[in-house]
Write an enzyme that holds these catalytic residues in place. Structure first.
Site, mmCIF file in Angstrom:
data_model
loop_
_atom_site.group_PDB
_atom_site.id
_atom_site.type_symbol
_atom_site.label_atom_id
_atom_site.label_comp_id
_atom_site.label_asym_id
_atom_site.label_seq_id
_atom_site.Cartn_x
_atom_site.Cartn_y
_atom_site.Cartn_z
ATOM 1 C CG ASP A 1 -1.975 1.065 1.141
ATOM 2 O OD1 ASP A 1 -3.073 0.758 0.658
ATOM 3 O OD2 ASP A 1 -1.713 2.209 1.547
ATOM 4 C CD GLU B 1 -4.329 4.236 -1.564
ATOM 5 O OE1 GLU B 1 -4.523 4.812 -0.475
ATOM 6 O OE2 GLU B 1 -5.176 4.188 -2.467
#
Length: 634
Positions: free
Chosen positions: A279, A322
């Site tokens: 992430d 993301e």
């Protein structure tokens, strides 16, 4: 009449008969000769027609294969074998022109199965010609045909062979061609989508090439070029379907399919595999400070890191926003942790224009070691990744064994409690069937899919236009949105359960009211507004272990400006998880068919949501939601 006169008369008549016989014989001979010529011509035309039929049959067969899902290599194999077998050539081959760091070369991608190629391979020794890097000579017949864009027939078979295999001794070339009936090679250039693809070559026992044969080979080459073009287009479409547009990585759908296959392989071979979850840290800060263009650049930078660190068998994918996952076949947790650390360091070293350095939070989980269930393994990877975030970011965390009740277990037990105790009278006739589905799902370790099925079936009771699978989409969307705000795992798990249950109060309302196509009266509107309270206080409150979920459900119709219901609270008084449900519910309500209106496009729905930013929901939430949806659309 005297004797002499009678003799003359007889002689004359005999001559007349002889003359008649001669002329008739000559006529018969002429007719016979004409018949012979006609029969010969008919035989020639019949042979030509048979050849034409063979060629048309071959072309039709190839065309049928091209219009099916047959892989390109199978189509090309069919072409060379059909040409060699049905049309009488000694050998056929399709050669591709390739380029690498050492320059241009040639590679055989299809060849007919015959004794000639077996003899050639025996004489040149391993590896066979079909696996060799063949030389591309600029003074060869191959270069001439490509440069001139024309078919060339050459009788210099030894020179052609020596040009592609210059390392062969001349005595080997001579031995290959000795006692062979080949008289010429016909080389046909292949140009697909205006690009030089390669050559279609036939080895013939004939020294001369007839014009009809030339035309046919040209037509055949066009079919090959079309097959190549179709295959390229199919591959491009397939790549678009499984590839993330922004990063060029695989998308979520491809990753899930690859994971399913890897589970089967791991079970067969008793071999582990691992998943790395990544992430990007502080994406929201990057977007707010520098703009979404630089946010996208940061996302692409992580994608580039994953590509450069991946083995050929690894599956790096962008899961959404993301978030990224990497599937590592055959790798245990120790190897996966080392790989994850390399990725982390590479991300940290990357320098982005204007933004500078970025970091990522990573989590690792391993099949067999942490779980033997794919869904569970993804959950564990997710938990480890978010543990990295909570512990300071820019680090790698290995998954830990589960020490708490899974959210789906809570949801399953909740549904079982509601259905078995008939808390919803409207679902009474389905209770037994739904309970059975939930129990079977638990036994088969697929509780999540069973939950979605049950939730879909219950929703269908009050909304006949509901599409199965939408609830699963809502859960996935809600989780992705919650992660953008760094919500802890506990809140995200509660949100998952709430998404499954937030509209369950509708089952206590009159069906004709919910499906009414005409405008609602004020009294009817107030009745419908009670459904969050009904769900939270009447149906779910007796269930002790979901008390943390009740506020999310009760407040999922509260508006940011305080104009919502049932309690008219506003801004930070509203749980963010409730606002997430509200915006997702609105989006799907707008994009689904309703009794009182047609469905809207996704873009039109976003425009309506954008117009209510700061009124119905938090502006930051709207911004992140639109970003999430636009990523999924693209």
């Amino acid at each position: 009449m005297g004797l002499f006169d009678k003799f003359k008369e007889v002689t004359r008549k005999v001559s007349e008969v002889e003359n008649n016989i001669y002329h008739e014989k000559r006529d018969y001979l002429e007719i016979y000769e004409r018949n012979l010529e006609l029969e010969k011509e008919i035989a020639e035309r019949t042979e030509e027609l048979n050849d034409a039929n063979k060629r048309m049959f071959t072309l039709q067969h190839i065309w049928d294969m091209m219009n099916s899902s047959t892989p390109l290599e199978n189509v090309l194999e069919a072409i060379v074998n059909s040409t060699q077998g049905e049309l009488g050539y000694m050998h056929c081959v399709i050669i591709k022109k390739c380029t690498d760091e050492n320059g241009d070369y040639m590679h055989i991608i299809a060849q007919s199965n015959d004794t000639l190629i077996d003899r050639l391979n025996n004489l040149i020794g391993p590896p066979g010609i079909q696996t060799r890097r063949l030389n591309y000579a600029t003074d060869s017949v191959f270069a001439d045909t490509m440069n001139q864009r024309t078919i060339i027939q050459t009788k210099s078979i030894d020179l052609s062979l020596s040009s592609v295999l210059p390392e062969l001794p001349q005595e080997t070339v001579t031995k290959i061609l000795t006692n062979q009936p080949i008289k010429s090679v016909i080389v046909v250039p292949l140009i697909a989508q205006k690009k030089e693809f390669g050559w279609f070559c036939v080895f013939s026992a004939r020294e001369e090439l007839a014009s009809a044969e030339m035309d046919f080979l040209g037509l055949f080459a066009k079919q090959i070029e079309m097959a190549i073009t179709i295959a390229d287009l199919f591959q491009a479409v397939r790549e678009q379907a499984v590839t993330d547009a922004l990063t060029g990585l695989y998308n979520r759908r491809y990753f899930e399919e690859a994971l399913e296959k890897e589970v089967q392989r791991a079970k067969r071979q008793k071999q582990p595999f691992s998943i790395i979850g990544i992430d990007l840290d502080y994406l929201k800060r990057i977007n707010d400070t520098y703009g979404h263009t630089f946010g996208d650049l940061a996302i692409k930078t992580i994608a580039d890191v994953l590509k450069s660190n991946a083995r050929s068998v690894d599956v790096p994918a962008r899961i959404g926003g993301e978030e990224f996952n990497v599937l590592l076949p055959g790798i245990n947790s120790e190897g996966a942790m080392a790989a994850a650390e390399r990725i982390r360091k590479s991300i940290e070293k990357a320098d982005i224009d204007t933004v500078g350095h970025i970091t990522g939070s990573l989590g690792v989980a391993t099949y067999f070691e942490h779980s033997e269930n794919a869904e569970e393994l993804l959950e564990l990877t997710d938990q480890a990744m978010y543990a990295s975030k909570r512990n300071g970011r820019n680090r790698v965390t290995l998954a830990k064994p589960i020490s708490e009740t899974y959210w789906q277990e809570i949801a399953v037990n909740t549904f079982l409690d509601i259905l078995s105790k008939n808390r919803i009278p409207k679902a009474k006739h389905l209770s037994k069937e739904l309970c059975q589905k939930l129990n079977e799902a638990n036994k088969n370790e697929s509780a999540k899919e069973g939950l979605y099925t049950v939730a879909d079936m219950l929703t269908k009771l009050y909304n006949p236009m509901h599409t199965p699978g939408v609830i699963k989409q809502k859960v996935q969307m809600a989780v992705s949105l919650a992660k953008r705000f760094d919500l802890p795992k506990e809140e995200i798990d509660n949100l998952r359960v709430a998404i499954l249950l937030y509209d369950i109060g509708n089952l206590m309302l009159p069906t004709d009211l919910l499906q009414k196509a005409t405008p609602l009266t004020e009294e009817e509107r107030e009745t419908i507004k009670n459904h969050p309270v009904i769900a939270a206080r009447e149906i779910l409150k007796p269930i002790s272990y979901i008390q943390d979920v009740l506020p999310i459900i009760e407040h999922h119709h509260e508006n940011w400006d305080g104009s919502g219901y049932p309690n008219k609270i506003s801004k930070d008084e509203i749980p963010l998880t409730s606002q997430i449900i509200l915006i997702i519910d609105e989006y799907f309500a707008l994009t689904e068919q309703r009794p009182y209106r047609a469905k809207l496009s996704g873009q039109d729905a976003l425009e309506i949501i954008k117009a209510d930013a700061g009124k119905k929901w938090n502006e930051n939430l709207v911004q992140e939601f639109i970003s999430l949806i636009e990523h999924d659309i693209n």
